[in-house]
Design a protein around this motif. Structure first.
Motif, PDB file in Angstrom:
ATOM      1  N   LEU A 156      44.240  35.690  46.985  1.00  0.00           N
ATOM      2  CA  LEU A 156      45.048  34.526  47.345  1.00  0.00           C
ATOM      3  C   LEU A 156      46.077  34.165  46.285  1.00  0.00           C
ATOM      4  CD1 LEU A 156      42.199  32.278  48.811  1.00  0.00           C
ATOM      5  CD2 LEU A 156      43.843  33.684  50.074  1.00  0.00           C
ATOM      6  N   TYR A 157      45.639  34.145  45.010  1.00  0.00           N
ATOM      7  CA  TYR A 157      46.556  33.671  43.969  1.00  0.00           C
ATOM      8  C   TYR A 157      45.998  34.020  42.606  1.00  0.00           C
ATOM      9  CZ  TYR A 157      48.869  30.380  40.795  1.00  0.00           C
ATOM     10  OH  TYR A 157      49.553  29.823  39.743  1.00  0.00           O
ATOM     11  N   TYR A 158      46.892  34.484  41.717  1.00  0.00           N
ATOM     12  CA  TYR A 158      46.535  34.737  40.326  1.00  0.00           C
ATOM     13  C   TYR A 158      47.763  34.415  39.476  1.00  0.00           C
ATOM     14  CZ  TYR A 158      45.204  37.345  36.090  1.00  0.00           C
ATOM     15  OH  TYR A 158      44.919  37.709  34.802  1.00  0.00           O
ATOM     16  N   ALA A 159      47.596  33.483  38.576  1.00  0.00           N
ATOM     17  CA  ALA A 159      48.747  32.917  37.859  1.00  0.00           C
ATOM     18  C   ALA A 159      49.475  33.933  36.983  1.00  0.00           C
ATOM     19  CB  ALA A 159      48.286  31.731  37.006  1.00  0.00           C
ATOM     20  N   PHE A 160      48.775  34.968  36.503  1.00  0.00           N
ATOM     21  CA  PHE A 160      49.362  35.857  35.508  1.00  0.00           C
ATOM     22  C   PHE A 160      50.041  37.098  36.116  1.00  0.00           C
ATOM     23  CE2 PHE A 160      46.042  33.390  33.424  1.00  0.00           C
ATOM     24  CZ  PHE A 160      46.745  32.862  32.349  1.00  0.00           C
ATOM     25  N   ILE A 161      50.007  37.240  37.447  1.00  0.00           N
ATOM     26  CA  ILE A 161      50.804  38.252  38.149  1.00  0.00           C
ATOM     27  C   ILE A 161      51.622  37.488  39.183  1.00  0.00           C
ATOM     28  CG2 ILE A 161      50.789  40.347  39.571  1.00  0.00           C
ATOM     29  CD1 ILE A 161      48.125  41.094  38.344  1.00  0.00           C
ATOM     30  N   PRO A 162      52.907  37.274  38.937  1.00  0.00           N
ATOM     31  CA  PRO A 162      53.699  36.336  39.738  1.00  0.00           C
ATOM     32  C   PRO A 162      53.651  36.569  41.243  1.00  0.00           C
ATOM     33  CG  PRO A 162      54.907  36.938  37.767  1.00  0.00           C
ATOM     34  CD  PRO A 162      53.673  37.805  37.790  1.00  0.00           C
ATOM     35  N   ASP A 163      53.664  37.828  41.705  1.00  0.00           N
ATOM     36  CA  ASP A 163      53.686  38.056  43.154  1.00  0.00           C
ATOM     37  C   ASP A 163      52.293  38.329  43.721  1.00  0.00           C
ATOM     38  OD1 ASP A 163      53.331  40.598  42.115  1.00  0.00           O
ATOM     39  OD2 ASP A 163      54.628  41.571  43.593  1.00  0.00           O
ATOM     40  N   TRP A 164      51.242  38.022  42.930  1.00  0.00           N
ATOM     41  CA  TRP A 164      49.885  38.182  43.439  1.00  0.00           C
ATOM     42  C   TRP A 164      49.539  36.956  44.288  1.00  0.00           C
ATOM     43  CZ3 TRP A 164      47.035  42.524  43.318  1.00  0.00           C
ATOM     44  CH2 TRP A 164      45.719  42.434  43.788  1.00  0.00           C
ATOM     45  N   GLN A 165      50.022  36.953  45.519  1.00  0.00           N
ATOM     46  CA  GLN A 165      49.786  35.853  46.448  1.00  0.00           C
ATOM     47  C   GLN A 165      49.588  36.440  47.844  1.00  0.00           C
ATOM     48  OE1 GLN A 165      52.487  32.469  46.101  1.00  0.00           O
ATOM     49  NE2 GLN A 165      53.200  33.236  44.128  1.00  0.00           N
ATOM     50  N   GLN A 166      48.461  36.091  48.458  1.00  0.00           N
ATOM     51  CA  GLN A 166      48.140  36.561  49.802  1.00  0.00           C
ATOM     52  C   GLN A 166      48.224  38.090  49.892  1.00  0.00           C
ATOM     53  OE1 GLN A 166      47.014  34.446  52.147  1.00  0.00           O
ATOM     54  NE2 GLN A 166      47.295  32.696  50.798  1.00  0.00           N
ATOM     55  N   VAL A 167      47.633  38.771  48.938  1.00  0.00           N
ATOM     56  CA  VAL A 167      47.674  40.238  48.897  1.00  0.00           C
ATOM     57  C   VAL A 167      46.496  40.800  49.698  1.00  0.00           C
ATOM     58  CG1 VAL A 167      47.674  42.283  47.434  1.00  0.00           C
ATOM     59  CG2 VAL A 167      48.735  40.167  46.612  1.00  0.00           C
ATOM     60  N   PRO A 168      46.749  41.588  50.751  1.00  0.00           N
ATOM     61  CA  PRO A 168      45.661  42.166  51.557  1.00  0.00           C
ATOM     62  C   PRO A 168      45.019  43.362  50.841  1.00  0.00           C
ATOM     63  CG  PRO A 168      47.762  42.894  52.415  1.00  0.00           C
ATOM     64  CD  PRO A 168      48.084  41.935  51.283  1.00  0.00           C
ATOM     65  N   VAL A 169      44.294  43.079  49.790  1.00  0.00           N
ATOM     66  CA  VAL A 169      43.785  44.120  48.903  1.00  0.00           C
ATOM     67  C   VAL A 169      42.875  45.098  49.638  1.00  0.00           C
ATOM     68  CG1 VAL A 169      42.707  44.555  46.670  1.00  0.00           C
ATOM     69  CG2 VAL A 169      43.784  42.356  47.114  1.00  0.00           C
ATOM     70  N   VAL A 170      41.912  44.588  50.370  1.00  0.00           N
ATOM     71  CA  VAL A 170      40.942  45.455  51.041  1.00  0.00           C
ATOM     72  C   VAL A 170      41.636  46.374  52.031  1.00  0.00           C
ATOM     73  CG1 VAL A 170      39.019  45.452  52.675  1.00  0.00           C
ATOM     74  CG2 VAL A 170      38.958  43.942  50.681  1.00  0.00           C
ATOM     75  N   GLU A 171      42.558  45.836  52.793  1.00  0.00           N
ATOM     76  CA  GLU A 171      43.285  46.656  53.776  1.00  0.00           C
ATOM     77  C   GLU A 171      44.030  47.794  53.093  1.00  0.00           C
ATOM     78  OE1 GLU A 171      47.221  46.065  56.567  1.00  0.00           O
ATOM     79  OE2 GLU A 171      45.840  44.375  56.359  1.00  0.00           O
TER      80      GLU A 171
END
Length: 377
Positions: A156-171
């Motif tokens: 959903l969100y990680y402050a230290f990677i700017p575009d790490w938002q709503q990333v469908p990691v598992v998919e």
């Protein structure tokens, strides 16, 4: 044996977990652990032996009764990958079917890394593991920083990677690896690492303290990892700091109790002081510091941990991350200071201990996540 295939898979998976953990070493102890009849347990054991997941060998003579054969998992039946990352690096481990660590790989990430670069690096690390592990890859566990939605498989969100938002990691990962992929917050993954590889093996209630780039906790209560209704349980790093600050508080707890901030305070270099290239080595150099600043750092940690103890009433706090270099002296100072600051804690046995697991605890926890979630076909 019940005919429902979902129930059967879950029971087979539970049986493997009980044997792998060492809590069940025979058909009798397994039946007791699963809460089902010995005859039904025998059918499940026979199936797992036939499918080459379990071995039954030798005679284990108990103090009374007939000798029992010993159940063990077969390490060559397959393996699990565990991957954990932050904004600086990725760590991955390969664990065999019996839960034994076999291989570790690490990969640094470039400055200002993007979400897509992280995904590619995760895949690269798993490929490196695959080249050296025995048997088929069965599942991958991912420990991701920040807020995650494990059910949706989304970072959903990680402050230290700017575009790490709503990333469908598992998919993204499962599409390439063609195996089940399980996502969890990295501190909650570390809580599982303690259950399988560390101090939490025989504990039902404990808290992971994670002063790393920021500050967070993971909680295990009644043997279960606590997630919260919005997957944000343990995000205490977002508390205002100091604790009595109003809406206009200058900073959050993240900024005060992180590992870099703690080093700067103990080293006396100021809030903008340049960090050492090896933060652990830098912390080791200040581990023997005494005086007002050491006392102030311990007092800040004590206030937070004391408040948490009065909410959670946990058995033990397990410290993870670079601050474990400060050792038992640091943990003992926190415990004693908390009890001195808060009279309600005196005599409660508040306990803070450094973890014996190293830097790959998050990756080990992610592998534990994969082991616990995997079910035989």
């Amino acid at each position: 044996m019940r005919k429902n295939p979902i129930f059967q898979r879950e029971t087979l998976g539970a049986a493997l977990l009980q044997v792998r953990s060492g809590r069940a070493t025979s058909r009798t102890t397994l039946a007791r652990a699963l809460g089902i009849s010995p005859s039904t347990t025998g059918l499940y054991v026979d199936q797992l032996i036939a499918e080459k997941y379990l071995n039954e060998s030798g005679l284990n003579q108990g103090p009374m009764g007939r000798p029992r054969r010993t159940l063990t998992t077969r390490p060559e039946a397959g393996w699990f990958a565990g991957v954990e990352f932050n904004a600086q690096r990725i760590q991955a481990v390969g664990v065999d079917f019996s839960g034994t660590l076999k291989m570790t790989v690490e990969q640094s990430l470039p400055p200002e890394v993007t979400a897509e670069q992280v995904i590619k690096s995760i895949l690269s690390c798993v490929t490196r593991l695959t080249d050296s592990m025995q048997g088929p890859l069965l599942s991958v566990g991912l420990g991701a920083p920040g807020l995650v939605d494990p059910d949706a498989g989304v970072g959903l969100y990680y402050a230290f990677i700017p575009d790490w938002q709503q990333v469908p990691v598992v998919e993204k990962i499962s599409a390439r690896l063609k195996v089940p992929v399980i996502l969890q917050n990295n501190l909650r993954a570390i809580a599982l690492a303690e259950r399988w590889f560390g101090l939490g093996h025989d504990l039902n209630d404990y808290v992971i303290l994670g002063p790393r780039s920021g500050f967070g906790i993971a909680m295990v209560q009644g043997g279960r990892v606590v997630e919260g209704s919005r997957h944000a349980a343990g995000e205490v790093g977002r508390w205002p700091w100091p604790l009595n600050a109003g809406p206009g508080g200058v900073q959050e707890l993240h900024h005060a109790l992180s590992a870099p901030s703690t080093w700067r305070r103990l080293a006396g270099v100021g809030p903008q002081g340049r960090l050492p290239e090896d933060l652990r080595a830098g912390l080791a150099e200040v581990a023997g510091v005494e005086g007002a600043e050491w006392d102030a750092v311990c007092a800040d940690f004590a206030r937070v941990i004391g408040c948490l103890q009065m909410i959670l009433d946990t058995e033990v706090f397990i410290l993870h991350g670079p601050l474990t270099v400060l050792g038992e002296r640091f943990c003992r100072s926190i415990s004693e200071t908390a009890c001195g600051l808060m009279s309600a804690l005196r005599g409660t046995g508040l306990k803070v201990v450094p973890s014996a697991l190293g830097d790959n605890a998050g990756a080990l926890g992610a592998a534990s996540l994969a082991m616990e979630a995997w079910l035989p076909a």
